[in-house]
Design a protein around this motif. Structure first.
Motif, PDB file in Angstrom:
ATOM      1  N   GLU A 125      25.579 -13.221  -1.713  1.00  0.00           N
ATOM      2  CA  GLU A 125      25.375 -14.351  -2.616  1.00  0.00           C
ATOM      3  C   GLU A 125      26.004 -15.623  -2.055  1.00  0.00           C
ATOM      4  O   GLU A 125      26.975 -15.568  -1.298  1.00  0.00           O
ATOM      5  CB  GLU A 125      26.006 -14.062  -3.984  1.00  0.00           C
ATOM      6  CG  GLU A 125      25.408 -12.874  -4.700  1.00  0.00           C
ATOM      7  CD  GLU A 125      26.054 -12.591  -6.041  1.00  0.00           C
ATOM      8  OE1 GLU A 125      25.361 -12.022  -6.885  1.00  0.00           O
ATOM      9  OE2 GLU A 125      27.238 -12.926  -6.249  1.00  0.00           O
ATOM     10  N   THR A 160      20.688  -0.556   1.570  1.00  0.00           N
ATOM     11  CA  THR A 160      20.572  -1.995   1.383  1.00  0.00           C
ATOM     12  C   THR A 160      21.907  -2.552   0.911  1.00  0.00           C
ATOM     13  O   THR A 160      22.779  -1.817   0.448  1.00  0.00           O
ATOM     14  CB  THR A 160      19.491  -2.353   0.332  1.00  0.00           C
ATOM     15  OG1 THR A 160      19.848  -1.769  -0.917  1.00  0.00           O
ATOM     16  CG2 THR A 160      18.117  -1.884   0.769  1.00  0.00           C
ATOM     17  N   ASP A 161      22.034  -3.860   1.024  1.00  0.00           N
ATOM     18  CA  ASP A 161      23.218  -4.559   0.531  1.00  0.00           C
ATOM     19  C   ASP A 161      22.755  -5.885  -0.040  1.00  0.00           C
ATOM     20  O   ASP A 161      21.591  -6.275   0.124  1.00  0.00           O
ATOM     21  CB  ASP A 161      24.232  -4.770   1.654  1.00  0.00           C
ATOM     22  CG  ASP A 161      25.664  -4.867   1.129  1.00  0.00           C
ATOM     23  OD1 ASP A 161      25.865  -4.966  -0.097  1.00  0.00           O
ATOM     24  OD2 ASP A 161      26.595  -4.847   1.955  1.00  0.00           O
ATOM     25  N   VAL A 162      23.640  -6.586  -0.714  1.00  0.00           N
ATOM     26  CA  VAL A 162      23.324  -7.868  -1.340  1.00  0.00           C
ATOM     27  C   VAL A 162      24.415  -8.868  -0.991  1.00  0.00           C
ATOM     28  O   VAL A 162      25.596  -8.521  -0.946  1.00  0.00           O
ATOM     29  CB  VAL A 162      23.209  -7.726  -2.882  1.00  0.00           C
ATOM     30  CG1 VAL A 162      22.952  -9.072  -3.543  1.00  0.00           C
ATOM     31  CG2 VAL A 162      22.131  -6.727  -3.258  1.00  0.00           C
ATOM     32  N   SER A 164      21.078 -14.888  -4.712  1.00  0.00           N
ATOM     33  CA  SER A 164      21.431 -13.672  -3.982  1.00  0.00           C
ATOM     34  C   SER A 164      20.240 -13.189  -3.179  1.00  0.00           C
ATOM     35  O   SER A 164      19.094 -13.563  -3.444  1.00  0.00           O
ATOM     36  CB  SER A 164      21.918 -12.588  -4.940  1.00  0.00           C
ATOM     37  OG  SER A 164      20.902 -12.232  -5.847  1.00  0.00           O
ATOM     38  N   MET A 165      20.539 -12.364  -2.185  1.00  0.00           N
ATOM     39  CA  MET A 165      19.485 -11.788  -1.360  1.00  0.00           C
ATOM     40  C   MET A 165      19.881 -10.376  -0.988  1.00  0.00           C
ATOM     41  O   MET A 165      21.010 -10.126  -0.574  1.00  0.00           O
ATOM     42  CB  MET A 165      19.252 -12.617  -0.102  1.00  0.00           C
ATOM     43  CG  MET A 165      18.180 -12.019   0.789  1.00  0.00           C
ATOM     44  SD  MET A 165      17.457 -13.198   1.918  1.00  0.00           S
ATOM     45  CE  MET A 165      16.597 -14.266   0.799  1.00  0.00           C
ATOM     46  N   SER A 166      18.929  -9.483  -1.127  1.00  0.00           N
ATOM     47  CA  SER A 166      19.098  -8.100  -0.699  1.00  0.00           C
ATOM     48  C   SER A 166      18.568  -7.988   0.727  1.00  0.00           C
ATOM     49  O   SER A 166      17.607  -8.662   1.090  1.00  0.00           O
ATOM     50  CB  SER A 166      18.304  -7.182  -1.638  1.00  0.00           C
ATOM     51  OG  SER A 166      18.409  -5.847  -1.222  1.00  0.00           O
ATOM     52  N   TYR A 167      19.199  -7.148   1.521  1.00  0.00           N
ATOM     53  CA  TYR A 167      18.752  -6.967   2.902  1.00  0.00           C
ATOM     54  C   TYR A 167      18.983  -5.518   3.309  1.00  0.00           C
ATOM     55  O   TYR A 167      19.807  -4.819   2.730  1.00  0.00           O
ATOM     56  CB  TYR A 167      19.454  -7.946   3.853  1.00  0.00           C
ATOM     57  CG  TYR A 167      20.949  -7.766   3.942  1.00  0.00           C
ATOM     58  CD1 TYR A 167      21.524  -7.084   5.010  1.00  0.00           C
ATOM     59  CD2 TYR A 167      21.800  -8.281   2.961  1.00  0.00           C
ATOM     60  CE1 TYR A 167      22.892  -6.921   5.098  1.00  0.00           C
ATOM     61  CE2 TYR A 167      23.164  -8.113   3.050  1.00  0.00           C
ATOM     62  CZ  TYR A 167      23.700  -7.431   4.118  1.00  0.00           C
ATOM     63  OH  TYR A 167      25.056  -7.265   4.194  1.00  0.00           O
ATOM     64  N   LYS A 182      29.888 -11.017  -1.126  1.00  0.00           N
ATOM     65  CA  LYS A 182      29.303  -9.840  -1.765  1.00  0.00           C
ATOM     66  C   LYS A 182      29.185 -10.131  -3.260  1.00  0.00           C
ATOM     67  O   LYS A 182      29.867 -11.014  -3.784  1.00  0.00           O
ATOM     68  CB  LYS A 182      30.178  -8.622  -1.510  1.00  0.00           C
ATOM     69  CG  LYS A 182      30.318  -8.346  -0.022  1.00  0.00           C
ATOM     70  CD  LYS A 182      30.196  -6.898   0.287  1.00  0.00           C
ATOM     71  CE  LYS A 182      30.415  -6.702   1.769  1.00  0.00           C
ATOM     72  NZ  LYS A 182      29.311  -6.141   2.451  1.00  0.00           N
ATOM     73  N   PRO A 183      28.328  -9.410  -3.976  1.00  0.00           N
ATOM     74  CA  PRO A 183      28.095  -9.679  -5.402  1.00  0.00           C
ATOM     75  C   PRO A 183      29.373  -9.626  -6.244  1.00  0.00           C
ATOM     76  O   PRO A 183      30.269  -8.833  -5.993  1.00  0.00           O
ATOM     77  CB  PRO A 183      27.144  -8.559  -5.820  1.00  0.00           C
ATOM     78  CG  PRO A 183      26.473  -8.134  -4.574  1.00  0.00           C
ATOM     79  CD  PRO A 183      27.486  -8.323  -3.482  1.00  0.00           C
TER      80      PRO A 183
END
Length: 171
Positions: free
Chosen positions: A103, A99-101, A90-93, A80-81
């Protein structure tokens, strides 16, 4: 598999009403259950020449390093961030409620490495799909996605269709 399934505790209405949470801590506390689950996944991928096993926060961290050890591979976390100290991508989904991110360190995967992705649970496939995209953006070749539990009624395999999907326990 029924022996392992019997070691998973179901917690009703967690984290919200109507959800039956699959708690793997009871399986992890059982030495034979933990060993069997890890061996089943490891055996499925032994012939694949895995270079690195990627584990997804948080429960994927429990299984992935043990599987990596069994396969003679390295381990890379996806977190997690704010948890990784070095240069990262990082990627958001999307989640069902927002949503969450996630890394990964930029040097966590080298171009051409053969990668096994590991998490505790396959539900909709959104989290693992985001993880796979990050690994591939770093040049990793994903040989499979392994899960301790798969909630088949959510059809998460559909979101991971290009990959070999393996799960130990299905609900």
């Amino acid at each position: 598999m029924n022996e392992l399934k019997n070691l998973v505790r179901e917690v009703p209405d967690f984290p919200k009403k109507g959800i039956s949470f699959k708690d793997i801590t009871t399986l992890l506390q059982n030495p034979k259950g933990l060993r069997a689950a890890v061996e089943i996944i490891s055996d499925h991928y032994k012939s694949k020449k895995i270079d690195v096993v990627v584990g997804t926060e948080a429960r994927g961290f429990i299984l992935a390093p043990i599987i990596a050890f069994n396969l003679g591979a390295g381990f890379t976390p996806i977190r997690k961030p704010g948890k990784l100290p070095y240069e990262k991508i990082s990627m958001s989904y999307a989640l069902e409620y927002g949503t969450d991110v996630l890394e990964i360190h930029k040097d966590g995967i080298r171009k051409g490495q053969q990668v096994l992705m590991v998490d505790d649970l396959l539900a909709t496939g959104g989290t693992m799909s985001a993880c796979c995209k990050m690994v591939e953006s770093l040049g990793g070749n994903i040989l499979g996605c392994a899960f301790l539990i798969e909630l088949t009624f959510l059809n998460g395999k559909k979101n991971l269709s290009p990959y070999d999907i393996f799960s130990v326990i299905q609900y």
